[in-house]
Design a protein around this motif. Structure first.
Motif, PDB file in Angstrom:
ATOM      1  N   VAL A 168      -8.258   0.155  -2.464  1.00  0.00           N
ATOM      2  CA  VAL A 168      -6.511   0.070  -1.493  1.00  0.00           C
ATOM      3  C   VAL A 168      -5.457  -0.527  -2.608  1.00  0.00           C
ATOM      4  N   VAL A 169      -4.229  -0.305  -2.900  1.00  0.00           N
ATOM      5  CA  VAL A 169      -3.477  -1.144  -3.222  1.00  0.00           C
ATOM      6  C   VAL A 169      -2.893  -1.966  -1.605  1.00  0.00           C
ATOM      7  N   LEU A 170      -2.435  -1.916  -0.494  1.00  0.00           N
ATOM      8  CA  LEU A 170      -2.241  -2.019   0.769  1.00  0.00           C
ATOM      9  C   LEU A 170      -3.332  -1.480   2.071  1.00  0.00           C
ATOM     10  N   GLU A 171      -3.572  -2.731   2.857  1.00  0.00           N
ATOM     11  CA  GLU A 171      -4.751  -2.627   3.996  1.00  0.00           C
ATOM     12  C   GLU A 171      -3.346  -2.844   5.391  1.00  0.00           C
ATOM     13  N   LEU A 172      -3.300  -2.699   6.023  1.00  0.00           N
ATOM     14  CA  LEU A 172      -2.296  -2.710   7.439  1.00  0.00           C
ATOM     15  C   LEU A 172      -3.923  -2.817   8.801  1.00  0.00           C
ATOM     16  N   PRO A 173      -4.288  -3.983   8.334  1.00  0.00           N
ATOM     17  CA  PRO A 173      -5.655  -4.399   9.907  1.00  0.00           C
ATOM     18  C   PRO A 173      -5.455  -4.440  11.086  1.00  0.00           C
ATOM     19  N   VAL A 174      -4.089  -3.666  11.166  1.00  0.00           N
ATOM     20  CA  VAL A 174      -3.241  -3.998  12.944  1.00  0.00           C
ATOM     21  C   VAL A 174      -4.089  -2.738  13.651  1.00  0.00           C
ATOM     22  N   LEU A 175      -4.312  -1.743  12.104  1.00  0.00           N
ATOM     23  CA  LEU A 175      -4.362  -0.397  13.065  1.00  0.00           C
ATOM     24  C   LEU A 175      -5.377   0.219  12.803  1.00  0.00           C
TER      25      LEU A 175
END
Length: 179
Positions: A155-162
């Motif tokens: 993936v291009v972006l990862e939102l770890p908080v989710l």
């Protein structure tokens, strides 16, 4: 599949993504990739970095909708085909499908059941964002139920908080930039 992208790719992504506050609802910081995809240098860098994580793939599966663009670019770079994994109801029957939970309801992913045989193929899933992991997990189930071996996802972006990475474990996931 490899780990995080080189810092220059991550910085380029950070510089080219537009943040839109309160979209699609209050409190959400939407990450708009349109400027990244429209920038030749940015698109090339992202394509190269995603392709580097997928070198052993026989087929690239791009997830609806930005994953279509990224997946096609990666497949071209690798010399493979690309399979569009569509949102439910977009393909004529027969289809293979996988349904998954959203915060409020369910969603479905589909691939054609006729005309494409992915049995025994090594597949890498390409998408724009890893958030909660529901879409990636459903895509993996769908592809494996259709006979493919899923090597992992990029993936291009990862939102770890989710918590998406934990939700898809033990699937290998490479992300180019974390926000």
């Amino acid at each position: 599949m490899s780990g995080p992208a080189a810092p220059d790719v991550s910085q380029l992504i950070k510089n080219l993504i537009r943040e839109v506050p309160d979209f699609p609802e209050p409190g959400v910081q939407f990450k708009d990739m349109t400027p990244l995809l429209a920038d030749a240098r940015g698109l090339r860098a992202v394509t190269d970095a995603l392709a580097a994580t997928a070198a052993e793939a026989d087929l690239v599966a791009g997830l609806d909708a930005r994953g279509f663009l990224l997946g096609a670019a990666v497949a071209t770079r690798l010399g493979t085909g690309v399979l569009a994994v569509r949102k439910g109801g977009k393909l004529p029957p027969p289809v293979h499908s996988a349904t998954y939970q959203l915060e409020y309801g369910t969603a479905t992913l589909e691939i054609p059941a006729d005309g494409i045989d992915i049995t025994g193929l090594n597949v890498v899933i390409i998408d724009d964002v890893l958030a909660t992991g529901g879409t990636l997990a459903a895509a993996k189930r769908l592809l494996e139920a259709s006979g493919a071996t899923v090597l992992g996802a990029a993936v291009v972006l990862e939102l770890p908080v989710l918590g998406g990475r934990a939700a898809v474990a033990p699937m290998r996931v490479s992300s180019l930039h974390t926000v």
